[in-house]
Design an enzyme around this catalytic site. Sequence first.
Site, PDB file in Angstrom:
ATOM      1  N   GLU A 315       0.846  -1.204   0.000  1.00 33.72           N
ATOM      2  CA  GLU A 315       0.000   0.000   0.000  1.00 33.72           C
ATOM      3  C   GLU A 315       0.876   1.247   0.000  1.00 33.72           C
ATOM      4  O   GLU A 315       0.654   2.208   0.747  1.00 33.72           O
ATOM      5  CB  GLU A 315      -0.940  -0.007   1.212  1.00 33.72           C
ATOM      6  CG  GLU A 315      -1.781  -1.282   1.293  1.00 33.72           C
ATOM      7  CD  GLU A 315      -2.854  -1.253   2.365  1.00 33.72           C
ATOM      8  OE1 GLU A 315      -3.999  -1.618   2.047  1.00 33.72           O
ATOM      9  OE2 GLU A 315      -2.566  -0.858   3.504  1.00 33.72           O
ATOM     10  N   CYS A 411     -11.090  -0.167   7.129  1.00 36.50           N
ATOM     11  CA  CYS A 411     -10.656   1.137   7.652  1.00 36.50           C
ATOM     12  C   CYS A 411     -11.340   2.305   6.956  1.00 36.50           C
ATOM     13  O   CYS A 411     -11.633   3.325   7.578  1.00 36.50           O
ATOM     14  CB  CYS A 411      -9.140   1.280   7.533  1.00 36.50           C
ATOM     15  SG  CYS A 411      -8.490   0.904   5.891  1.00 36.50           S
TER      16      CYS A 411
HETATM   17 ZN   LIG Z   1      -8.611   2.743   4.486  1.00 35.88          ZN
END
Ligand SMILES: [Zn+2]
Length: 649
Positions: A315, A411
């Site tokens: 990421e 998230c």
């Molecule tokens: Zn996120």
Amino acid sequence: MNDSEVNISGVVATTLPAVTTGSGRVRPLPSSDVIIADGVLAGWQQRNRAATVPHTIRQLRESGNLDNLRTIAESGDAAFRGRYPFLDTDVFKTLEGLAYELARPSADEASREFFEESVALIEAAQADDGYLNSYFQHPGIVKQPWEDLSWGHELYNLGHLIQAAVAASRQLGDNRLLDVAVRFADLAVAKFGPGGEEEVPGHPEVEMALVELYRTTSEARYLQLAKLFIDRRGHGTVALSVFPAEYFQDNAPLRELDSVTGHAVRMVYLAAGATDVAIEAGDAELLASVIRLWDDMVETKLYVTGGLGSRHSDEAIGDRYELPSERSYSETCAAIGTMQWAWRLFIATGDAHYLDVFEIVLFNAYAAGLSADGCAFFYDNPLQRRPDHQQRTGAEPDGELLRRAWFVCPCCPPNIIRWNAELQDYFAASDADALYLAQYGDASVTHDGLELGIRTSYPLDGEITIHVEASPGDERTIALRVPAWCHGASVTVNGTPAADASENGWLRLTRSFSAGDLIVLTLPMPVRAHGSHPHLDATRGTLSIARGPVVYSAEQQDNEYDLDDLVVDPAWVKAAELSSAQLSGDAPETVIISVPAAVDTPGRALYPELAESVSAPKPGEPTTTVTLVPYYLWGNREALAMRVWLRRP
Ligand SMILES: [Zn+2]
């Protein structure tokens, strides 16, 4: 620092960030002084209340986030639900957003019930020493509390708990979560504060929150711990597992880092927290460091949509100019973190250009993360969808063509909830001289006796009408932001062109305003074409279309020819036509753009040999048009091809 130097206001203030003190150049307006009344952003807040909140509450119940806390609260032995040690934060982020929603007259009973149930479980789940994490406290989890700071996310959990607690305290006057958060924060201070273990959290986030807790309680130990976490990082402090030091921004001290790096969300949360520390501790060197990092990011690593993160692997942000469209990661949480950072840099400096980037992120990389119906989410936000693309993300167990209802790592959805609930906190700021209108939307703004009614359909239109509804009568300055994308902005006061100075992105009107005065700001919004820096290989030779702060994209369903075969010469963009449309049943009316285009179907060779002398092909004449829709509304229909960047002749 001594407390007498810190001017903590007792008034209700915004959550993120709040009452700015220290060396901040401007202060945000208290949350209660701005009400978003109508228009695009009011629509987002309404959708948040009506759809995203109920959907997320349902998901949190079904996915076990709440049950994990219940197991600890009731000393049960039900198996831990989910995979990660940070699943409590999805409850905390939702509570943070709900603190705002419950303060509004429109609050609903289901939201209140969830809030009450969650607060009771959180209070009961907290250990005697103040520790709280339903994963590590679970009897079936072998790992012990604080055993794995690099991956344990316990301080990240604490950060989101603090932010929910501060929101509940400020918005509702409810200090139950604040009591829990203070006990946990004090445990962290005792363990990692001065003289304690010289560790840092694997996932930054708690830094921003600790500064916010300092602003709320005036207790300098929280600011001190935030500063320690900033300065300890970068010395190989994080125990490495499968990830390299860059992933954790632990390869170099933040003050020496030469470019934003590693995991994108970690990076921007860390930088936002460091900016908070710089403001409150008056640390000019740290502020200069985060400004240098910001400039480097904006000049070399940010997508045209304001998205950050080029790699699915880790990421991660990626190298300078590494900005592939179809594999753009641009996590929705990174968009939120980038806005948090931008806002704090504005608070620190008063510079409008941070708000310009904030606005680009808001209306593009961030807004695309949520479906028109408010119940499905992009985790990563590509700038191109190829027609044969099957699976969006490698992080999820099975593929889905567009946005998803939920994630194993959820998230982003509750982050959207809190951000949409808090949008009014980012509208305006003040200093001793002026009231700054930082973002535009249909809203009422009150500051020190001055009451403004702002009527606009921005960003659909660039005309902003500001009615002075009350004025104390003394001389005031209203500073209007003129975005960097705008050329030829003009303003009138009661029909007369205002000759006041415009500098550094602010158009300042200074006079004794009277109730009934009418200010009209006109931000011309012609359709623009943007190219790429020559070093940006992925989009060299293409152009993107924007109008105002909104980046546009072409979707196959609106276009007869294959999007990959459509060619647009920048000169043709002047002939663009606008029209109004509703793209799907759930979507609001929006502005769509039609641009003249040619069709060029290439041969089949993947690597055709180039002739010795290659001259630039002639653009020819447009033979068709390409229809473009706001990027943030893409993907609300059938899953077909999409492009932000279009070929040039
Ligand atoms: Zn996120």
